[in-house]
Write an enzyme that holds these catalytic residues in place. Structure first.
Site, PDB file in Angstrom:
ATOM      1  N   ARG A 258     -11.435 -49.710 -18.093  1.00  0.00           N
ATOM      2  CA  ARG A 258     -10.793 -51.010 -18.271  1.00  0.00           C
ATOM      3  C   ARG A 258      -9.451 -50.753 -18.934  1.00  0.00           C
ATOM      4  NH1 ARG A 258     -11.046 -53.498 -23.003  1.00  0.00           N
ATOM      5  NH2 ARG A 258     -13.205 -53.174 -23.605  1.00  0.00           N
ATOM      6  N   HIS A 262     -10.634 -56.546 -23.166  1.00  0.00           N
ATOM      7  CA  HIS A 262     -11.900 -57.093 -22.635  1.00  0.00           C
ATOM      8  C   HIS A 262     -11.658 -58.486 -22.051  1.00  0.00           C
ATOM      9  CE1 HIS A 262     -16.071 -58.280 -22.338  1.00  0.00           C
ATOM     10  NE2 HIS A 262     -15.798 -59.328 -23.085  1.00  0.00           N
ATOM     11  N   TYR A 271      -9.730 -50.466 -31.599  1.00  0.00           N
ATOM     12  CA  TYR A 271     -10.889 -49.571 -31.480  1.00  0.00           C
ATOM     13  C   TYR A 271     -10.705 -48.391 -30.514  1.00  0.00           C
ATOM     14  CZ  TYR A 271     -11.726 -52.772 -27.533  1.00  0.00           C
ATOM     15  OH  TYR A 271     -11.581 -53.531 -26.395  1.00  0.00           O
TER      16      TYR A 271
HETATM   17  C1  LIG Z   1     -26.861 -62.066 -22.543  1.00  0.00           C
HETATM   18  C2  LIG Z   1     -25.501 -61.916 -23.142  1.00  0.00           C
HETATM   19  N1  LIG Z   1     -25.365 -61.321 -24.352  1.00  0.00           N
HETATM   20  C3  LIG Z   1     -24.134 -61.180 -24.900  1.00  0.00           C
HETATM   21  C4  LIG Z   1     -23.009 -61.630 -24.254  1.00  0.00           C
HETATM   22  C5  LIG Z   1     -21.618 -61.464 -24.896  1.00  0.00           C
HETATM   23  N2  LIG Z   1     -20.820 -60.483 -24.188  1.00  0.00           N
HETATM   24  C6  LIG Z   1     -19.871 -60.847 -23.299  1.00  0.00           C
HETATM   25  S1  LIG Z   1     -19.121 -59.546 -22.574  1.00  0.00           S
HETATM   26  C7  LIG Z   1     -20.007 -58.434 -23.461  1.00  0.00           C
HETATM   27  C8  LIG Z   1     -19.799 -56.942 -23.268  1.00  0.00           C
HETATM   28  C9  LIG Z   1     -20.169 -56.478 -21.897  1.00  0.00           C
HETATM   29  O1  LIG Z   1     -19.771 -55.164 -21.659  1.00  0.00           O
HETATM   30  P1  LIG Z   1     -20.053 -54.456 -20.280  1.00  0.00           P
HETATM   31  O2  LIG Z   1     -21.433 -54.777 -19.813  1.00  0.00           O
HETATM   32  O3  LIG Z   1     -19.730 -53.034 -20.438  1.00  0.00           O
HETATM   33  O4  LIG Z   1     -19.052 -55.161 -19.249  1.00  0.00           O
HETATM   34  P2  LIG Z   1     -17.443 -55.199 -19.298  1.00  0.00           P
HETATM   35  O5  LIG Z   1     -17.069 -56.432 -20.058  1.00  0.00           O
HETATM   36  O6  LIG Z   1     -16.989 -53.959 -19.948  1.00  0.00           O
HETATM   37  O7  LIG Z   1     -16.969 -55.296 -17.892  1.00  0.00           O
HETATM   38  C10 LIG Z   1     -20.888 -59.105 -24.324  1.00  0.00           C
HETATM   39  C11 LIG Z   1     -21.829 -58.431 -25.245  1.00  0.00           C
HETATM   40  C12 LIG Z   1     -23.201 -62.247 -22.979  1.00  0.00           C
HETATM   41  N3  LIG Z   1     -22.183 -62.703 -22.249  1.00  0.00           N
HETATM   42  N4  LIG Z   1     -24.448 -62.350 -22.444  1.00  0.00           N
END
Ligand SMILES: Cc1ncc(C[n+]2csc(CCOP(=O)(O)OP(=O)(O)O)c2C)c(N)n1
Ligand SMILES: [Mg+2]
Length: 361
Positions: A258, A262, A271
């Site tokens: 990425r 985020h 970070y």
């Molecule tokens: C069930 C749930 N728990 C927590 C969140 C909060 N949250 C949003 S994005 C994220 C991180 C996700 O990271 P990743 O799976 O690596 O996907 P990326 O954003 O890097 O594409 C979190 C914890 C959520 N959307 N859904």
């Protein structure tokens, strides 16, 4: 003897196009038709520029929030290009390029992030579920779609995407285990962009690779250079063919990065290091694919310049149109679209919220 460790280092990351745009795996180059290659490239250029502009719109206070895809264009488009129109996507939220490639309009993607739920409506025949923020759920939903396709013999395959962080959620395992056990036509694509907000992938899993989790499901798996459009296409195509033949799911790990934040509420400089970002900038998926096209004689620098001008005009015009609609969502719609008919509890909440809003006036 029980093996203590699975050695992922013995599985080389699958690559066709190296970071300089050189074909390093001639035998596996799918030699796609020129029109397909150009569609892939043009979608990536539109996607990259739409991301850059969307971040600006949000900073100007014109867009609610936004999750950029920069760096993940090949992982998304290589996958989408290997799908047939009847196949389903059970998506997460970082999906712009796959959406554009399969026929979702930029207007509707912008509408969604602008805060207008009409952005979740898909054009007829575009089989991509609405943007799904609930991490992990993509897997169970796809398993359901795949099982339905198997029972109804529809020849559809369900593809789900999930982040590296998402693989730490229970539903990731439940859906894959179910689909593997029943040999349902499903393909899982992990978009390993190295970070889950500020959590690095090494903290989300103790596995040497995320791909190797396929061992436990008893399904084939592969770690792919996710910044290589051709490798992503070839791996996904093989997985789609397996699923369609009745051989069950495959797990693909797209090893990517990425490049941006985020979302618009994140600041990655807190970070992660500049060195890391610079290292990945050299692996840019669009730059290497452009070199491939130039070397093939399918594309010129002049055409490239014109393309960038055209997409910037398209993006600006599209966003102006979206702003002219406004959020334009009645309160009632938020409640209406959860179930076919509002449940008594939902009706109660609606009434309560309506009163609250009236009081706030
Ligand atoms: C069930 C749930 N728990 C927590 C969140 C909060 N949250 C949003 S994005 C994220 C991180 C996700 O990271 P990743 O799976 O690596 O996907 P990326 O954003 O890097 O594409 C979190 C914890 C959520 N959307 N859904
Ligand atoms: Mg991630």
């Amino acid at each position: 003897m029980i093996a203590k460790k699975y050695d992922a280092s013995k599985d080389k990351q699958f690559q066709i196009l190296d970071q300089n745009g050189k074909v390093v795996n001639e035998k596996l180059d799918p030699n796609l038709p020129k029109e397909t290659l150009l569609k892939m490239y043009k979608t990536a250029v539109l996607g990259r520029n739409a991301d850059i502009k969307a971040l600006q719109y949000q900073r100007q206070g014109r867009m609610l929030t936004y999750a950029p895809n920069m760096g993940q264009e090949a992982a998304q488009i290589g996958m989408a290009a290997a799908m047939e129109p009847q196949d389903w996507n059970s998506p997460m939220y970082r999906e712009l390029n796959a959406q554009l490639y399969r026929g979702v309009t930029l207007e509707s993607v912008f509408l969604y992030w602008y805060g207008n739920e009409r952005g979740s409506i898909r054009p007829d025949g575009v089989k991509i579920l609405p943007t799904n923020i609930i991490i992990g759920s993509q897997s169970n939903i796809a398993a359901g779609l795949a099982m339905a396709a198997k029972i109804k013999k529809t020849n559809e395959v369900a593809v789900f995407t999930i982040g590296d962080g998402g693989t730490a959620h229970g539903e990731f395992y439940e859906g894959l285990n179910f689909a593997a056990s029943f040999k349902a036509p499903m393909v899982a694509v992990i978009q390993n962009n190295q970070w889950a907000i500020s959590t690095p992938v090494r903290k989300a899993s103790n596995s040497e690779s995320l791909a190797q989790k396929g061992v436990a499901f008893g399904i084939p798996f592969v770690q792919v250079d996710g910044n290589d459009m051709l490798a992503m296409y070839v791996a996904t195509k093989e997985a789609m063919d397996r699923a369609r033949k009745g051989d069950g799911p495959t797990l693909i790990e797209a090893y990517t990065y990425r490049m941006g934040p985020h979302t618009t509420s994140d600041d990655p400089s807190i970070y992660r290091t500049k060195e890391e970002e610079n290292e990945w900038a050299l692996k840019d998926p669009i730059a290497r694919f452009k070199t491939y096209l130039l070397n093939k004689g399918y594309w010129t620098e002049e055409e490239d310049q014109k393309l960038v001008e055209d997409v910037l005009t398209e993006i600006n015009d599209t966003f102006k149109k979206v702003e002219s609609y406004g959020a334009n969502v009645d309160l009632i719609e938020i409640f209406e679209h959860t179930f076919a008919e509002m449940t008594p509890q939902l009706k109660e909440q609606y009434e309560e919220h309506k009163k609250f809003l009236e009081g706030a006036k």
